[in-house]
Design a protein around this motif. Structure first.
Motif, PDB file in Angstrom:
ATOM      1  N   ILE A 137       0.830  -1.203   0.000  1.00  0.00           N
ATOM      2  CA  ILE A 137       0.000   0.000   0.000  1.00  0.00           C
ATOM      3  C   ILE A 137       0.866   1.256   0.000  1.00  0.00           C
ATOM      4  CG2 ILE A 137      -1.704   1.319   1.302  1.00  0.00           C
ATOM      5  CD1 ILE A 137      -2.831  -1.353   2.314  1.00  0.00           C
ATOM      6  N   ILE A 138       1.925   1.259   0.815  1.00  0.00           N
ATOM      7  CA  ILE A 138       2.844   2.404   0.849  1.00  0.00           C
ATOM      8  C   ILE A 138       3.454   2.638  -0.527  1.00  0.00           C
ATOM      9  CG2 ILE A 138       5.068   3.219   1.765  1.00  0.00           C
ATOM     10  CD1 ILE A 138       4.344   1.762   4.386  1.00  0.00           C
ATOM     11  N   TYR A 139       3.853   1.549  -1.190  1.00  0.00           N
ATOM     12  CA  TYR A 139       4.469   1.673  -2.514  1.00  0.00           C
ATOM     13  C   TYR A 139       3.480   2.221  -3.541  1.00  0.00           C
ATOM     14  CZ  TYR A 139       6.522   0.321  -6.997  1.00  0.00           C
ATOM     15  OH  TYR A 139       7.004   0.339  -8.279  1.00  0.00           O
ATOM     16  N   TYR A 140       2.250   1.718  -3.526  1.00  0.00           N
ATOM     17  CA  TYR A 140       1.269   2.160  -4.509  1.00  0.00           C
ATOM     18  C   TYR A 140       0.806   3.598  -4.262  1.00  0.00           C
ATOM     19  CZ  TYR A 140       1.038  -2.736  -5.899  1.00  0.00           C
ATOM     20  OH  TYR A 140       1.357  -3.991  -6.342  1.00  0.00           O
ATOM     21  N   VAL A 141       0.843   4.043  -3.007  1.00  0.00           N
ATOM     22  CA  VAL A 141       0.469   5.425  -2.701  1.00  0.00           C
ATOM     23  C   VAL A 141       1.595   6.385  -3.084  1.00  0.00           C
ATOM     24  CG1 VAL A 141      -0.050   7.059  -0.840  1.00  0.00           C
ATOM     25  CG2 VAL A 141      -1.162   4.821  -0.874  1.00  0.00           C
ATOM     26  N   ASP A 142       2.825   6.065  -2.660  1.00  0.00           N
ATOM     27  CA  ASP A 142       3.967   6.954  -2.918  1.00  0.00           C
ATOM     28  C   ASP A 142       4.638   6.703  -4.268  1.00  0.00           C
ATOM     29  OD1 ASP A 142       3.469   8.017  -0.461  1.00  0.00           O
ATOM     30  OD2 ASP A 142       5.155   7.054   0.560  1.00  0.00           O
ATOM     31  N   ARG A 143       4.378   5.511  -4.843  1.00  0.00           N
ATOM     32  CA  ARG A 143       5.022   5.099  -6.096  1.00  0.00           C
ATOM     33  C   ARG A 143       6.547   5.107  -5.954  1.00  0.00           C
ATOM     34  NH1 ARG A 143       1.310   8.079 -10.751  1.00  0.00           N
ATOM     35  NH2 ARG A 143      -0.665   7.880  -9.623  1.00  0.00           N
ATOM     36  N   GLN A 144       6.982   4.763  -4.772  1.00  0.00           N
ATOM     37  CA  GLN A 144       8.415   4.737  -4.464  1.00  0.00           C
ATOM     38  C   GLN A 144       8.667   3.613  -3.463  1.00  0.00           C
ATOM     39  OE1 GLN A 144      10.618   6.804  -5.882  1.00  0.00           O
ATOM     40  NE2 GLN A 144      12.458   6.245  -4.750  1.00  0.00           N
ATOM     41  N   TRP A 145       9.693   2.782  -3.732  1.00  0.00           N
ATOM     42  CA  TRP A 145      10.033   1.688  -2.820  1.00  0.00           C
ATOM     43  C   TRP A 145      11.214   2.103  -1.959  1.00  0.00           C
ATOM     44  CZ3 TRP A 145       7.668  -2.401  -1.075  1.00  0.00           C
ATOM     45  CH2 TRP A 145       8.401  -3.382  -0.395  1.00  0.00           C
ATOM     46  N   TYR A 146      11.030   2.028  -0.624  1.00  0.00           N
ATOM     47  CA  TYR A 146      12.038   2.536   0.310  1.00  0.00           C
ATOM     48  C   TYR A 146      12.817   1.441   1.034  1.00  0.00           C
ATOM     49  CZ  TYR A 146       8.946   6.627  -0.108  1.00  0.00           C
ATOM     50  OH  TYR A 146       8.172   7.654  -0.581  1.00  0.00           O
ATOM     51  N   PHE A 147      12.499   0.158   0.788  1.00  0.00           N
ATOM     52  CA  PHE A 147      12.956  -0.894   1.687  1.00  0.00           C
ATOM     53  C   PHE A 147      13.992  -1.838   1.097  1.00  0.00           C
ATOM     54  CE2 PHE A 147       8.466   0.184   2.442  1.00  0.00           C
ATOM     55  CZ  PHE A 147       8.592   0.782   3.691  1.00  0.00           C
ATOM     56  N   GLY A 148      14.564  -1.520  -0.047  1.00  0.00           N
ATOM     57  CA  GLY A 148      15.636  -2.339  -0.612  1.00  0.00           C
ATOM     58  C   GLY A 148      15.141  -3.465  -1.498  1.00  0.00           C
ATOM     59  N   PHE A 149      16.038  -3.939  -2.361  1.00  0.00           N
ATOM     60  CA  PHE A 149      15.662  -4.942  -3.358  1.00  0.00           C
ATOM     61  C   PHE A 149      15.332  -6.296  -2.735  1.00  0.00           C
ATOM     62  CE2 PHE A 149      17.072  -8.393  -6.222  1.00  0.00           C
ATOM     63  CZ  PHE A 149      16.085  -8.262  -7.176  1.00  0.00           C
ATOM     64  N   LYS A 150      16.108  -6.748  -1.741  1.00  0.00           N
ATOM     65  CA  LYS A 150      15.876  -8.059  -1.136  1.00  0.00           C
ATOM     66  C   LYS A 150      14.511  -8.118  -0.447  1.00  0.00           C
ATOM     67  CE  LYS A 150      20.686  -9.473  -0.502  1.00  0.00           C
ATOM     68  NZ  LYS A 150      21.734  -9.898   0.456  1.00  0.00           N
ATOM     69  N   PHE A 151      14.171  -7.045   0.257  1.00  0.00           N
ATOM     70  CA  PHE A 151      12.865  -7.021   0.916  1.00  0.00           C
ATOM     71  C   PHE A 151      11.744  -6.936  -0.118  1.00  0.00           C
ATOM     72  CE2 PHE A 151       9.591  -5.084   3.799  1.00  0.00           C
ATOM     73  CZ  PHE A 151       9.541  -6.154   4.687  1.00  0.00           C
ATOM     74  N   CYS A 152      12.019  -6.280  -1.241  1.00  0.00           N
ATOM     75  CA  CYS A 152      11.060  -6.226  -2.350  1.00  0.00           C
ATOM     76  C   CYS A 152      10.771  -7.645  -2.849  1.00  0.00           C
ATOM     77  CB  CYS A 152      11.612  -5.358  -3.477  1.00  0.00           C
ATOM     78  SG  CYS A 152      10.663  -5.452  -5.024  1.00  0.00           S
ATOM     79  N   LYS A 153      11.819  -8.453  -2.992  1.00  0.00           N
ATOM     80  CA  LYS A 153      11.652  -9.844  -3.419  1.00  0.00           C
ATOM     81  C   LYS A 153      10.744 -10.610  -2.465  1.00  0.00           C
ATOM     82  CE  LYS A 153      14.972 -12.466  -4.578  1.00  0.00           C
ATOM     83  NZ  LYS A 153      16.268 -13.192  -4.669  1.00  0.00           N
ATOM     84  N   ILE A 154      10.975 -10.415  -1.167  1.00  0.00           N
ATOM     85  CA  ILE A 154      10.198 -11.142  -0.155  1.00  0.00           C
ATOM     86  C   ILE A 154       8.727 -10.743  -0.217  1.00  0.00           C
ATOM     87  CG2 ILE A 154       9.859 -11.461   2.331  1.00  0.00           C
ATOM     88  CD1 ILE A 154      12.901 -11.093   2.649  1.00  0.00           C
ATOM     89  N   ILE A 155       8.474  -9.432  -0.236  1.00  0.00           N
ATOM     90  CA  ILE A 155       7.089  -8.950  -0.259  1.00  0.00           C
ATOM     91  C   ILE A 155       6.397  -9.388  -1.543  1.00  0.00           C
ATOM     92  CG2 ILE A 155       5.618  -6.907  -0.208  1.00  0.00           C
ATOM     93  CD1 ILE A 155       7.065  -7.512   2.423  1.00  0.00           C
ATOM     94  N   SER A 156       7.111  -9.330  -2.667  1.00  0.00           N
ATOM     95  CA  SER A 156       6.540  -9.732  -3.942  1.00  0.00           C
ATOM     96  C   SER A 156       6.249 -11.229  -3.984  1.00  0.00           C
ATOM     97  CB  SER A 156       7.500  -9.356  -5.079  1.00  0.00           C
ATOM     98  OG  SER A 156       6.946  -9.663  -6.331  1.00  0.00           O
ATOM     99  N   ALA A 157       7.165 -12.031  -3.450  1.00  0.00           N
ATOM    100  CA  ALA A 157       6.987 -13.487  -3.460  1.00  0.00           C
ATOM    101  C   ALA A 157       5.852 -13.933  -2.547  1.00  0.00           C
ATOM    102  CB  ALA A 157       8.292 -14.172  -3.051  1.00  0.00           C
TER     103      ALA A 157
END
Length: 372
Positions: free
Chosen positions: A147-167
């Motif tokens: 939700i934070i990403y879709y509201v701000d359209r910016q990812w603040y938490f790093g690529f590895k955490f992005c992988k985890i949330i996406s998976a």
């Protein structure tokens, strides 16, 4: 004819037409032109400038990209426009979708936790529901980051955490599917063997069974997803997330997607056929008094979980067949269909509401009889 030209950064590029989609060709290296591509003649056609992924464009010796960036909403010439969607509308849709999942799913988990507190935990069905509740709970912990990403359209938490949330949304989808199927099979066995319930001998056995399932999930499924999922970061430039569709260029990944689509759709259809057969038998047996019998309501609950799978899982998997071959231009559509799978978190809330209305409807025939 001279091909239409556009500029990207401080370089000059030719726009060409390729079977795989529009391509940018570096005019400093004409050898980059794929053999299957041909130059597009102008013939008075006005082309719009594309927004290209610089991450893909500037990799390797040949600086060209066979796909436009997923965030581009302007299209050129006869390029595939079946997946055109405005970025702002897509982000708002995803925000509303995941907010609904977070709020409704959390309320459902709280209500079901209270309902299960005094339930017989030796029942196999109850054990499966508890595990399903755990799966939903773990997934809901990841939703606020989306939700934070879709509201701000910016990812603040790093690529590895992005992988985890996406998976996690994929893990949630297939674990939920497995638990739904397990619960329905248990119910079918109970019906055909004419048993009221299938239970463990002791509560400890249900705990051990659940623990064994989660040990497998934690030691096998989670590490496998972490290592293999999102193996390429090419689609995720600084500040972006949830763009791992370049993996669909891998034939093995494509085949895996086809297998998952066939398995999920086939199993759901088979379960639906069996469930309709059972409900018809129950209605013929009970006739007008069906609403007064627990057996009828138990089969409606089973049908409810099948409907959850049909509504939440089938749209995504059917669209996946098309998306495999149109990954970049259909990025937002895929994200929305993927978000719909998360609506399965509302099953527990709906189940609780259904239980309430069941109690109300069971008293309606009696009330009507008394009035008459």
């Amino acid at each position: 004819m001279t091909p239409e030209a556009t500029s990207l950064g401080h370089k000059h590029f030719d726009v060409i037409k390729c079977n795989a989609g529009p391509t940018v060709l570096d005019d400093e290296d004409p050898k980059c032109l794929p053999s299957k591509c041909q130059r597009e003649e102008r013939k008075g056609v006005t082309y719009k400038v594309f927004s290209y992924s610089t991450t893909l464009l500037l990799t390797g010796h040949c600086k060209y990209s066979t796909f436009p960036d997923a965030s581009s909403t302007t299209k050129m010439g006869n390029y595939n426009q079946t997946c055109v969607v405005n970025d702002a509308i897509a982000y708002v849709t995803l925000t509303v979708l995941y907010t609904t999942v977070l709020v409704g799913g959390t309320i459902g988990i709280i209500i079901m936790t209270l309902l299960l507190y005094r339930t017989n935990t030796r029942s196999l069905t109850t054990t499966v529901v508890i595990n399903l509740l755990v799966v939903h709970s773990i997934f809901l912990l990841t939703v606020p980051f989306r939700i934070i990403y879709y509201v701000d359209r910016q990812w603040y938490f790093g690529f590895k955490f992005c992988k985890i949330i996406s998976a996690m949304i994929h893990i949630h989808t297939y674990l939920s599917f497995i638990f739904y199927v397990a619960m329905l099979i248990i119910r079918y066995i109970s019906y055909f063997k004419q048993k009221d319930k299938i239970e463990f001998y002791r509560k400890l056995h249900s705990v051990v069974a659940s623990a064994a399932v989660w040990i497998i999930i934690i030691l096998v499924i989670f590490p496998l997803f972490y290592v293999r999922y999102g193996w390429s970061s090419d689609d995720n430039s600084t500040g972006q997330c949830f763009r791992f569709h370049t993996a669909l260029r891998n034939p093995a990944v494509i085949n895996l997607n086809y297998v998952l689509v066939v398995v999920v759709v086939s199993v759901i259809c088979l379960l639906l056929v069996v469930q309709i057969f059972i409900i018809v038998r129950v209605v013929k047996k009970l006739r007008k008094s069906a609403l007064d019998h627990q057996e009828f309501w138990a089969q409606l609950k089973s049908l409810f979980f099948i409907l959850v799978m049909i509504i939440c899982f089938i749209p995504y998997h059917m669209f996946r067949i098309y998306f495999i071959h149109h990954a970049n231009e259909c990025y937002f559509y895929n994200e929305i269909f993927l978000g719909i799978t998360a609506l399965s978190c509302l099953d527990l809330l709906s189940f609780a509401v259904q239980t309430y209305f069941q109690k109300v409807l069971k008293h309606m025939p009696c009330t009507l009889t008394c009035i008459c």
